[in-house]
Design a protein around this motif. Structure first.
Motif, PDB file in Angstrom:
ATOM      1  N   ASN A  92       0.837  -1.199   0.000  1.00 64.88           N
ATOM      2  CA  ASN A  92       0.000   0.000   0.000  1.00 64.88           C
ATOM      3  C   ASN A  92       0.876   1.255   0.000  1.00 64.88           C
ATOM      4  OD1 ASN A  92       0.844   0.312   2.721  1.00 64.88           O
ATOM      5  ND2 ASN A  92      -0.979  -0.743   3.489  1.00 64.88           N
ATOM      6  N   GLN A 111      -0.976  -4.313  -7.092  1.00 65.83           N
ATOM      7  CA  GLN A 111      -2.407  -4.255  -7.354  1.00 65.83           C
ATOM      8  C   GLN A 111      -2.889  -5.658  -7.695  1.00 65.83           C
ATOM      9  OE1 GLN A 111      -3.802  -1.289  -6.911  1.00 65.83           O
ATOM     10  NE2 GLN A 111      -1.909  -0.089  -6.851  1.00 65.83           N
ATOM     11  N   THR A 114      -1.116  -6.178 -11.397  1.00 68.85           N
ATOM     12  CA  THR A 114       0.261  -5.778 -11.646  1.00 68.85           C
ATOM     13  C   THR A 114       0.936  -6.776 -12.583  1.00 68.85           C
ATOM     14  OG1 THR A 114       0.446  -4.693  -9.495  1.00 68.85           O
ATOM     15  CG2 THR A 114       2.509  -5.365 -10.559  1.00 68.85           C
TER      16      THR A 114
END
Length: 253
Positions: A92, A111, A114
């Motif tokens: 994050n 993510q 990704t």
């Protein structure tokens, strides 16, 4: 795919031609004080030495994945010895900013979509304990690796068994699953990572997968020994599906 257990949750994963370092905990044995409010207050961390020299661990790394920033996953030595220009993935923005403050230049937040060098990296959720422990321990993550030429790999990270882990398994059908299985815990609140019953639930959710149990006996707050887990899986008749590596041991799939 080749997975090498270094120590605790630290892994070297060769996947689709790339070398990943997971959760680097690289200090010499006994460098840090014991984690407070837990067992073995007379034992400094890490409890075990690295099985191979640091330079062999960090050489030719293509990317580092840090599932969260607790000391036994991202320590002072890792910050010092890793190249500052290495590709580094965090869970994050908060973790990314902290890693960047240590001088790392190529930090990216994982993510669910990704892609790194043709490898799909899918961030997964985790719960670092149950009840009040979830808020106390903070956010954690795992990651699924996917590539057309490789088996699907799920590194669950510091999590107990709960609905999101089950959903990840059913969504991605991983053929190899790495579980942090030391039942590490504080004096109150129960295990903050998987215990033997949680490992069994992972097996039941994906009986054909090979499980690799790591994060065992390397920090003072461990609660499940390798010997006890081996006895348990034998009783439950899934020894053939569970690997419990020694530090430095590796497996090819």
């Amino acid at each position: 795919m080749n997975i090498q257990q270094i120590r605790n949750a630290t892994l070297i994963i060769h996947y689709a031609g790339k070398k990943f370092l997971i959760d680097p905990f690289l200090a010499e044995k006994g460098t840090y004080p014991p984690f407070a409010n837990s067992a073995r207050q007379d034992q400094n961390n890490p409890l075990e030495s690295l099985p191979i020299p640091i330079n062999e661990i960090i050489e030719h790394i293509d990317a580092v994945i840090v599932t969260h920033l607790h000391l036994d996953h991202w320590d002072k030595v890792a910050k010092e010895v890793l190249p500052k220009d290495v590709k580094l993935f965090t869970q994050n923005e908060k973790d990314a900013k902290e890693v960047q403050s240590a001088g790392f230049q190529h930090v990216e937040i994982l993510q669910e979509d990704t892609v790194f060098e043709g490898i799909q990296l899918i961030k997964t959720n985790g719960e670092h304990g149950r009840g009040n422990m979830v808020n106390l321990m903070g956010h954690v993550s795992g990651v699924v690796f996917k590539h057309p030429d490789e088996k699907t790999l799920y590194v669950a990270g510091d999590t107990v068994w709960y609905q999101s882990v089950e959903e990840t398994i059913h969504t991605y059908n991983p053929e190899v699953i790495v579980v942090n299985a030391g039942a590490n815990q504080l004096l109150e609140g129960g295990p903050i990572i998987m215990d033997k019953e949680d490992v069994y639930k992972v097996h039941q959710a994906r009986p054909t997968a090979t499980l690799i149990a790591v994060h065992m006996e390397s920090a003072n707050h461990w609660g499940l020994s390798k010997a006890e887990l081996k006895r348990f899986v034998a009783e439950k008749h899934f020894s053939a599906q569970l690997l419990i590596p020694d530090n430095g041991e590796s497996y090819t799939f």
